[in-house]
Design a protein around this motif. Structure first.
Motif, PDB file in Angstrom:
ATOM      1  N   GLY A   1      -2.693   5.752  15.353  1.00  0.00           N
ATOM      2  CA  GLY A   1      -3.250   6.173  14.075  1.00  0.00           C
ATOM      3  C   GLY A   1      -2.313   6.007  12.897  1.00  0.00           C
ATOM      4  O   GLY A   1      -2.489   6.647  11.860  1.00  0.00           O
ATOM      5  N   VAL A   2      -1.320   5.139  13.034  1.00  0.00           N
ATOM      6  CA  VAL A   2      -0.330   4.912  11.977  1.00  0.00           C
ATOM      7  C   VAL A   2      -0.560   3.535  11.366  1.00  0.00           C
ATOM      8  O   VAL A   2      -0.692   2.540  12.091  1.00  0.00           O
ATOM      9  N   LEU A   3      -0.600   3.469  10.045  1.00  0.00           N
ATOM     10  CA  LEU A   3      -0.727   2.199   9.330  1.00  0.00           C
ATOM     11  C   LEU A   3       0.622   1.827   8.727  1.00  0.00           C
ATOM     12  O   LEU A   3       1.440   2.703   8.419  1.00  0.00           O
ATOM     13  N   PHE A   4       0.840   0.536   8.512  1.00  0.00           N
ATOM     14  CA  PHE A   4       2.136   0.097   7.988  1.00  0.00           C
ATOM     15  C   PHE A   4       2.424   0.713   6.624  1.00  0.00           C
ATOM     16  O   PHE A   4       3.575   0.952   6.271  1.00  0.00           O
ATOM     17  N   THR A   5       1.380   1.009   5.865  1.00  0.00           N
ATOM     18  CA  THR A   5       1.581   1.607   4.545  1.00  0.00           C
ATOM     19  C   THR A   5       2.164   3.016   4.643  1.00  0.00           C
ATOM     20  O   THR A   5       2.764   3.499   3.683  1.00  0.00           O
ATOM     21  N   ASP A   6       2.013   3.667   5.789  1.00  0.00           N
ATOM     22  CA  ASP A   6       2.577   5.004   5.994  1.00  0.00           C
ATOM     23  C   ASP A   6       4.091   4.971   6.103  1.00  0.00           C
ATOM     24  O   ASP A   6       4.757   5.966   5.801  1.00  0.00           O
ATOM     25  N   ILE A   7       4.628   3.856   6.585  1.00  0.00           N
ATOM     26  CA  ILE A   7       6.064   3.802   6.879  1.00  0.00           C
ATOM     27  C   ILE A   7       6.802   2.746   6.065  1.00  0.00           C
ATOM     28  O   ILE A   7       8.014   2.584   6.214  1.00  0.00           O
ATOM     29  N   ALA A   8       6.091   2.043   5.187  1.00  0.00           N
ATOM     30  CA  ALA A   8       6.706   0.984   4.393  1.00  0.00           C
ATOM     31  C   ALA A   8       7.682   1.565   3.377  1.00  0.00           C
ATOM     32  O   ALA A   8       7.442   2.631   2.808  1.00  0.00           O
TER      33      ALA A   8
END
Length: 163
Positions: A139-146
């Motif tokens: 449930g993690v998108l790259f925008t969450d950790i960018a």
């Protein structure tokens, strides 16, 4: 096989944790084939089942190298090493890229389409692709950790801008 519709952010299915696969049958084989066809049609390098609305721990990856298509069921990252910072995009978030810090090398463990153990060691871009797809299963998108998120410029169509 069939091309499936790719779910776009902010669809809530992209934020859910996918469930472990316990049945290795024709239905799973169809899912894997549909996922690969959908990924290739969209010109992507990876796809996770939640991206087509199916909450199962299944991914396909093909970065266009000698590994070819890699199908993995119930994938886990069992080793991480090093660090890389690079751009990522996502078929579920069109028009947006981001600079994401990832491990440079990963060792993946999972199962193949028939439930047999599968291990893949990956570096650089392939390692990045695996980490990105496993994030989708959680449930993690790259925008969450960018570290930085930015719009990508559309490529000009020859002749439309005077070029």
């Amino acid at each position: 096989m069939a091309i499936r519709i790719i779910v776009k952010d902010p669809d809530p299915v992209l934020r859910e944790r996918a469930k472990e696969v316990t049945k290795f049958n024709a239905s799973l084989h169809r899912l894997l084939g549909n996922m690969a066809d959908t990924m290739y049609e969209a010109e992507g390098v990876g796809l996770a089942a939640p991206q087509i609305g199916i909450l199962k721990r299944v991914i396909v990856v093909d970065i266009g190298d000698e590994h070819g298509l890699i199908e993995m069921v119930n994938p886990e990252i069992v080793e991480r090493e090093g660090e890389q910072l690079g751009p990522e995009g996502c078929l579920s978030i069109p028009g947006i890229n981001g600079d994401v810090k990832r491990a440079f090398r990963v060792k993946m463990a999972g199962l193949d389409r028939d439930g047999q153990p599968l291990t893949v060691e990956a570096e650089d871009y392939l390692a990045r692709a695996f980490q990105h797809e496993v994030d989708h299963l959680n449930g993690v998108l790259f925008t969450d950790i960018a570290e930085r998120v930015y719009e990508i410029q559309a490529k000009p169509v020859p002749g439309e801008d005077g070029a």
